[in-house]
Motif scaffolding. Structure first.
Motif, PDB file in Angstrom:
ATOM      1  N   GLY A 218       0.820  -1.199   0.000  1.00 32.10           N
ATOM      2  CA  GLY A 218       0.000   0.000   0.000  1.00 32.10           C
ATOM      3  C   GLY A 218       0.856   1.251   0.000  1.00 32.10           C
ATOM      4  N   VAL A 219       0.239   2.359  -0.407  1.00 33.05           N
ATOM      5  CA  VAL A 219       0.907   3.658  -0.445  1.00 33.05           C
ATOM      6  C   VAL A 219      -0.068   4.708   0.060  1.00 33.05           C
ATOM      7  N   VAL A 220       0.398   5.573   0.970  1.00 36.28           N
ATOM      8  CA  VAL A 220      -0.453   6.640   1.491  1.00 36.28           C
ATOM      9  C   VAL A 220       0.262   7.975   1.360  1.00 36.28           C
ATOM     10  N   PRO A 221      -0.460   9.047   0.990  1.00 34.37           N
ATOM     11  CA  PRO A 221       0.130  10.382   0.990  1.00 34.37           C
ATOM     12  C   PRO A 221       0.073  10.963   2.402  1.00 34.37           C
ATOM     13  N   VAL A 222       1.151  11.628   2.807  1.00 33.77           N
ATOM     14  CA  VAL A 222       1.212  12.163   4.165  1.00 33.77           C
ATOM     15  C   VAL A 222       1.707  13.606   4.150  1.00 33.77           C
TER      16      VAL A 222
ATOM     17  N   VAL B 208      -2.377  11.540   7.480  1.00 37.01           N
ATOM     18  CA  VAL B 208      -2.553  10.712   6.285  1.00 37.01           C
ATOM     19  C   VAL B 208      -3.755  11.192   5.483  1.00 37.01           C
ATOM     20  N   GLN B 209      -3.587  11.230   4.161  1.00 40.38           N
ATOM     21  CA  GLN B 209      -4.639  11.662   3.253  1.00 40.38           C
ATOM     22  C   GLN B 209      -5.067  10.510   2.346  1.00 40.38           C
ATOM     23  N   THR B 210      -5.953  10.813   1.441  1.00 40.98           N
ATOM     24  CA  THR B 210      -6.271   9.933   0.316  1.00 40.98           C
ATOM     25  C   THR B 210      -6.063  10.751  -0.952  1.00 40.98           C
TER      26      THR B 210
ATOM     27  N   ALA C  66      -2.561  -6.742   8.950  1.00 42.37           N
ATOM     28  CA  ALA C  66      -2.346  -8.035   8.290  1.00 42.37           C
ATOM     29  C   ALA C  66      -0.873  -8.302   8.019  1.00 42.37           C
ATOM     30  N   GLY C  67      -0.008  -7.391   8.445  1.00 46.62           N
ATOM     31  CA  GLY C  67       1.421  -7.584   8.258  1.00 46.62           C
ATOM     32  C   GLY C  67       1.965  -7.071   6.944  1.00 46.62           C
ATOM     33  N   GLY C  68       1.149  -6.318   6.210  1.00 52.14           N
ATOM     34  CA  GLY C  68       1.595  -5.787   4.932  1.00 52.14           C
ATOM     35  C   GLY C  68       2.494  -4.572   5.085  1.00 52.14           C
ATOM     36  N   VAL C  69       3.120  -4.202   3.994  1.00 51.48           N
ATOM     37  CA  VAL C  69       4.046  -3.065   3.978  1.00 51.48           C
ATOM     38  C   VAL C  69       3.362  -1.875   3.320  1.00 51.48           C
ATOM     39  N   VAL C  70       3.368  -0.738   4.024  1.00 54.07           N
ATOM     40  CA  VAL C  70       2.759   0.485   3.512  1.00 54.07           C
ATOM     41  C   VAL C  70       3.829   1.564   3.411  1.00 54.07           C
TER      42      VAL C  70
ATOM     43  N   PRO D 294       4.794  12.179  -0.464  1.00 56.32           N
ATOM     44  CA  PRO D 294       4.369  13.496   0.009  1.00 56.32           C
ATOM     45  C   PRO D 294       2.923  13.799  -0.390  1.00 56.32           C
ATOM     46  N   GLY D 295       2.147  14.236   0.583  1.00 56.32           N
ATOM     47  CA  GLY D 295       0.791  14.667   0.307  1.00 56.32           C
ATOM     48  C   GLY D 295       0.754  16.138  -0.055  1.00 56.32           C
ATOM     49  N   GLU D 296      -0.434  16.724   0.042  1.00 57.77           N
ATOM     50  CA  GLU D 296      -0.621  18.129  -0.316  1.00 57.77           C
ATOM     51  C   GLU D 296      -1.410  18.845   0.768  1.00 57.77           C
ATOM     52  N   PRO D 297      -0.895  19.954   1.322  1.00 59.37           N
ATOM     53  CA  PRO D 297      -1.649  20.705   2.324  1.00 59.37           C
ATOM     54  C   PRO D 297      -3.015  21.161   1.810  1.00 59.37           C
ATOM     55  N   SER D 298      -3.125  21.398   0.507  1.00 61.43           N
ATOM     56  CA  SER D 298      -4.396  21.847  -0.063  1.00 61.43           C
ATOM     57  C   SER D 298      -5.409  20.720  -0.223  1.00 61.43           C
ATOM     58  N   ASN D 299      -4.985  19.481  -0.023  1.00 66.80           N
ATOM     59  CA  ASN D 299      -5.875  18.316  -0.182  1.00 66.80           C
ATOM     60  C   ASN D 299      -6.717  18.148   1.076  1.00 66.80           C
TER      61      ASN D 299
END
Length: 201
Positions: free
Chosen positions: A109-113, A140-142, A172-176, A180-185
């Motif tokens: 998985g990948v998350v913007p932060v 954390v964002q989407t 579940a033990g996965g790797v995330v 870089p996220g966006e302050p405007s998001n």
């Protein structure tokens, strides 16, 4: 490589006082901006979860709505982006950033932060219990990106609720990984957030 999208638009909007995903922003419903961000970022097909947003029925919890969206994605699909319908200002560049990191193939998985600017404390009643160092804290964002099979497996591993899909993967033990996220998001949660989004537009 085709990337699918699930747009979560089934929230009740209790804190907003109405279905915020249906609120008008720049002449269009909020959820349409969010869907368009995915499309502009290269997502091949977006499943909208939320009947009043022209999509399919959602569930009582976020994870149930995401599961409903995943059920509409072909079994052979490899990658999916899950996005909040109430984050209308996510840029196409952010969508591509999440996708590119996901397609690198070494994570589930990948998350913007974005960095947390305020000091964060845990409280009980009106008493401060603990203060957390900000250096290691991120908001954390989407959109969040996932290997479809990893997310489906994490969904079935436990019925416990979660704050987001990345938390299910983590359990579940996965790797995330993060990008870089966006302050405007910003996330439309209160009426004032809609006013801020209008100003940014």
């Amino acid at each position: 490589m085709k990337v699918w999208g699930v747009l979560v638009a089934a929230g009740s909007g209790q804190r907003f006082g109405a279905r915020k995903q249906l609120a008008a922003l720049g002449g269009r419903p909020v959820w349409e901006w969010s869907r368009q961000a995915l499309i502009d970022g290269g997502v091949a097909h977006v499943v909208v979860v939320g009947e009043e947003a022209g999509g399919i029925p959602g569930g009582s919890r976020r994870r149930d709505s995401v599961a409903a969206g995943l059920a509409r994605i072909p079994v052979e699909a490899e990658f999916v982006l899950v996005h909040d319908a109430v984050r209308p200002l996510a840029s196409s560049a952010l969508v591509r950033r999440v996708t590119e990191r996901l397609l690198a193939g070494d994570v589930d998985g990948v998350v913007p932060v974005v960095p947390v600017g305020d000091t964060v404390k845990r409280v009980a009643g009106d008493r401060v219990v603990e203060t957390f160092p900000r250096d290691d804290l991120m908001a954390v964002q989407t959109p969040q990106g996932f290997r479809v099979q990893a997310l489906r497996a994490a969904q079935t591993a436990s019925d416990e609720d979660a704050g987001d899909e990345a938390e299910l993967i983590e359990r579940a033990g996965g790797v995330v990984a993060t990008v870089p996220g966006e302050p405007s998001n910003l996330k439309i949660t209160y009426p004032g957030d809609l006013e801020r989004a209008e100003a940014l537009l």
